[in-house]
Design an enzyme around this catalytic site. Structure first.
Site, mmCIF file in Angstrom:
data_model
loop_
_atom_site.group_PDB
_atom_site.id
_atom_site.type_symbol
_atom_site.label_atom_id
_atom_site.label_comp_id
_atom_site.label_asym_id
_atom_site.label_seq_id
_atom_site.Cartn_x
_atom_site.Cartn_y
_atom_site.Cartn_z
ATOM 1 N N HIS A 100 6.591 -23.860 108.733
ATOM 2 C CA HIS A 100 6.423 -22.416 108.548
ATOM 3 C C HIS A 100 6.302 -22.205 107.048
ATOM 4 O O HIS A 100 6.894 -22.945 106.258
ATOM 5 C CB HIS A 100 7.661 -21.633 108.991
ATOM 6 C CG HIS A 100 8.043 -21.763 110.435
ATOM 7 N ND1 HIS A 100 8.770 -22.814 110.921
ATOM 8 C CD2 HIS A 100 7.819 -20.933 111.483
ATOM 9 C CE1 HIS A 100 8.964 -22.636 112.218
ATOM 10 N NE2 HIS A 100 8.400 -21.513 112.579
ATOM 11 N N ASP A 103 9.587 -22.307 105.393
ATOM 12 C CA ASP A 103 10.283 -23.613 105.311
ATOM 13 C C ASP A 103 9.963 -24.252 103.967
ATOM 14 O O ASP A 103 10.793 -24.940 103.373
ATOM 15 C CB ASP A 103 9.798 -24.608 106.375
ATOM 16 C CG ASP A 103 9.896 -24.080 107.783
ATOM 17 O OD1 ASP A 103 10.736 -23.204 108.020
ATOM 18 O OD2 ASP A 103 9.127 -24.571 108.636
HETATM 19 C C1 XUL Z 1 10.999 -21.312 118.335
HETATM 20 C C2 XUL Z 1 9.914 -22.279 118.089
HETATM 21 C C3 XUL Z 1 9.252 -22.204 116.759
HETATM 22 C C4 XUL Z 1 7.782 -22.371 116.798
HETATM 23 C C5 XUL Z 1 7.097 -22.131 115.476
HETATM 24 O O1 XUL Z 1 11.584 -21.408 119.572
HETATM 25 O O2 XUL Z 1 9.602 -23.096 118.916
HETATM 26 O O3 XUL Z 1 9.855 -23.146 115.950
HETATM 27 O O4 XUL Z 1 7.433 -23.653 117.222
HETATM 28 O O5 XUL Z 1 7.386 -20.894 114.956
#
Ligand code: XUL
Ligand code: CO
Length: 439
Positions: A100, A103
C-alpha cells in the site's frame, strides 16, 4: 550491503526428506514443469504491510514484534524497510512483493509533502531493483486507516473525502507504474455501510462506479499496462462491504460497464467470511474469465474475523491450484501471502518459518493438482455426469433453442426415477488419496 537479519540464511530446496524447517521440501524454484519453472507458475509475493509494518497489536494489546527499525524515527524506519523487503524476499526466493502507498512511507501534513516522501522511498526501491531480481506484483492505496475515511472513501458522503481518495489513487497508480507493478488492487474495506439508517446505498454504489471509471481512465492516460483488480470482502472493518464476494463483484462490474477493465483478487479468508470456500470463489472467477490474483492465507473456522494466517492446508491449496492450473496460470497475477504471524511469534525468524510453510504447502498443492488434472481423477466423473447435456437436445437447452413443449414430449418418452449417484464420498476418497500420494 550490511544484512539486517544476519542470522537468517538463504532458504534452499532440500527435497521431500528434509526435516530442516528452514529449507523447502517442494519449492524447487528453477525446476521446470511442462516447460515453466515452479517459480513462474507460483509467482509468490510477500505483503509489505503484514511482514514489515505490522507490530503485533490487537484490540487488547500493544506491539510485540522485534524488528531492527523499532527504535528509529518513522522516515528512517521506512528507509530501512526497503532494505528489509529485498533481503527477506531474496533469502526466501520470493520473486515479488505487494504494497500500500502508506506501507512505503507515512502520511505527512499535506498531499504535496506526503507525495514527496513517497517519491523518495520509491526512488530507493527502484535503485534496489537494479541489483535484485525481486519485482512488484501489485500496488494499492490505503483508503481505510486515516480518520478522513471513517465513513468510506469513494462511497463516503463527503465530497472532500472522495476527492482525497481520488488524489491518493492517482498517486498510487503513478507509483505502481514507476515501479513496473504488474497489477493494481482496489480493496474497499470501508466502501460499505455500518447502518442503512444513515446510508443512501444506491448513491454510494454509483459513486464507487464513477471512482473506478476515473481510475481506469487515469491508468490509460499514464500508460499503466498492469491489470486492475478488485478484491472482494463481505465485511470488516465495515459491517457490510459492497464488493461482498466474487459474484457481487461480477454483477457490479457488469451493471456499471466496468467488466472489460477488471479482474478479481481473491483472498482465502475473505471467501470464508462470505460463507464460501476458497475453491468456490476461485472456480467462479475462473469460469467467468476474471481470475486475477490470489491473496493466499487462511482463516480460523472458529473465529468470525479475518485472522490472515499463513496457508498450511495441503487440500485447500491443492484445490485452489486445481483452478489456477486450469486457468492456464494467473498471467499477471500471483500468489500474494496476505498473511501475518501471530503476535506471540515476535522473532524475525518466525516470518521465515511462516513463509516456508506457505510456499511449500502451496507448491505441494500445485503438484497434487497437476497430477489430478493429468490423471483426470475428478474430470472424468464430471464429464460422465453431464453426458445427457452433450446430446442434441441437451445442446439445444444450452443454446436456448428448445422449448418447454419439446422437453415435455421428451420427458413423457424418457421417464426417470433416480439420476446417477453423485458419488461424493468416492470422489472425496480419491482426492484424499491423491493428497497423500507421492508427487
Ligand atoms: C484486508 C486486505 C488488504 C488488501 C489490500 O483484509 O486483504 O490487505 O489485500 O488492501
Ligand atoms: Co488481501
Amino acid at each position: 550491503m550490511k544484512e539486517l537479519f544476519p542470522d537468517i540464511p538463504h532458504i534452499t530446496f532440500e527435497g521431500q526428506k528434509t526435516d530442516n524447517p528452514l529449507a523447502f521440501r517442494y519449492y524447487d524454484a528453477k525446476k521446470k514443469i511442462d516447460g515453466t519453472s515452479i517459480s513462474d507458475i507460483m509467482r509468490f509475493s510477500m505483503a509489505y504491510w503484514h511482514s514489515l509494518c505490522a507490530l503485533g497489536t490487537d484490540p487488547f494489546g500493544g506491539p510485540t514484534m522485534e524488528r531492527p527499525w523499532n527504535t528509529l524515527d518513522p522516515i528512517a524506519a521506512a528507509e530501512m524497510r526497503v532494505s528489509a523487503i529485498f533481503e527477506l524476499t531474496e533469502k526466501l526466493g520470493i520473486p515479488f512483493f505487494c504494497f500500500h502507498d502508506r506501507d512505503l512511507a507515512p502520511e505527512q501534513e499535506s498531499i504535496a509533502k506526503t507525495n514527496a516522501l513517497l517519491d523518495k522511498i520509491v526512488a530507493r526501491i527502484k535503485e534496489r531493483m537494479e541489483s535484485s531480481p525481486v519485482r512488484v506484483l501489485w500496488g494499492t492505496a490505503n483508503l481505510f486507516t486515516h480518520p478522513r475515511y471513517m465513513n468510506g472513501a469513494a462511497s463516503s458522503p463527503s465530497l472532500r473525502t472522495f476527492a482525497h481518495a481520488a488524489a491518493q489513487v492517482k498517486k498510487a497508480l503513478e507509483v505502481t507504474k514507476e515501479l513496473s507493478g504488474q497489477n493494481y488492487v482496489f480493496w474497499g474495506g470501508r466502501e460499505g455501510y455500518e447502518t442503512l439508517l444513515n446510508t443512501d446505498m444506491k448513491r454510494e454504489r454509483e459513486q464507487l462506479a464513477s471512482f473506478f471509471h476515473m481510475a481506469v481512465a487515469y491508468a490509460q492516460e499514464i500508460g499503466f499496462t498492469g491489470q486492475l483488480l478488485i478484491e472482494p470482502k463481505p465485511k470488516e472493518p465495515t459491517k457490510h462491504q459492497y464488493d461482498f464476494d466474487v459474484a457481487s463483484v461480477i454483477g457490479f462490474l457488469e451493471q456499471y460497464g466496468l467488466t472489460p477493465f477488471f479482474k478479481i483478487n481473491i483472498e482465502t479468508n475473505h471467501a470464508t467470511l462470505a460463507g464460501h470456500t476458497m475453491h468456490h470463489e476461485v472456480a467462479l472467477a475462473r469460469s467467468n474469465g476474471v481470475l486475477g490474483n490470489i491473496d493466499a492465507n487462511s482463516g480460523d473456522t472458529l473465529l468470525g474475523w479475518d485472522t490472515d494466517q499463513f496457508p498450511v492446508s495441503t487440500k485447500d491449496c491443492a484445490l485452489v491450484m486445481y483452478e489456477v492450473l486450469q486457468n492456464g496460470g494467473l498471467q499477471k497475477g500471483g500468489l500474494n501471502f496476505d498473511a501475518k504471524v501471530r503476535r506471540a511469534s515476535w522473532r524475525p525468524v518466525d516470518l521465515i518459518y511462516a513463509h516456508v510453510a506457505g510456499i511449500d504447502t502451496y507448491t505441494h498443492g500445485m503438484l497434487i493438482a497437476k497430477k489430478l488434472l493429468k490423471e483426470q481423477t475428478l474430470k472424468k466423473h464430471i464429464t460422465k455426469r453431464y453426458a445427457e447435456f452433450d446430446t442434441s437436445l441437451g445442446k439445444k437447452v444450452l443454446e436456448r433453442t428448445t422449448t418447454l413443449k419439446e422437453l415435455e414430449t421428451f420427458a413423457i418418452e424418457n421417464p426417470i426415477h433416480r439420476p446417477e449417484s453423485g458419488a461424493q464420498e468416492m470422489l472425496e476418497l480419491l482426492l484424499e488419496r491423491a493428497i497423500h500420494s507421492p508427487v
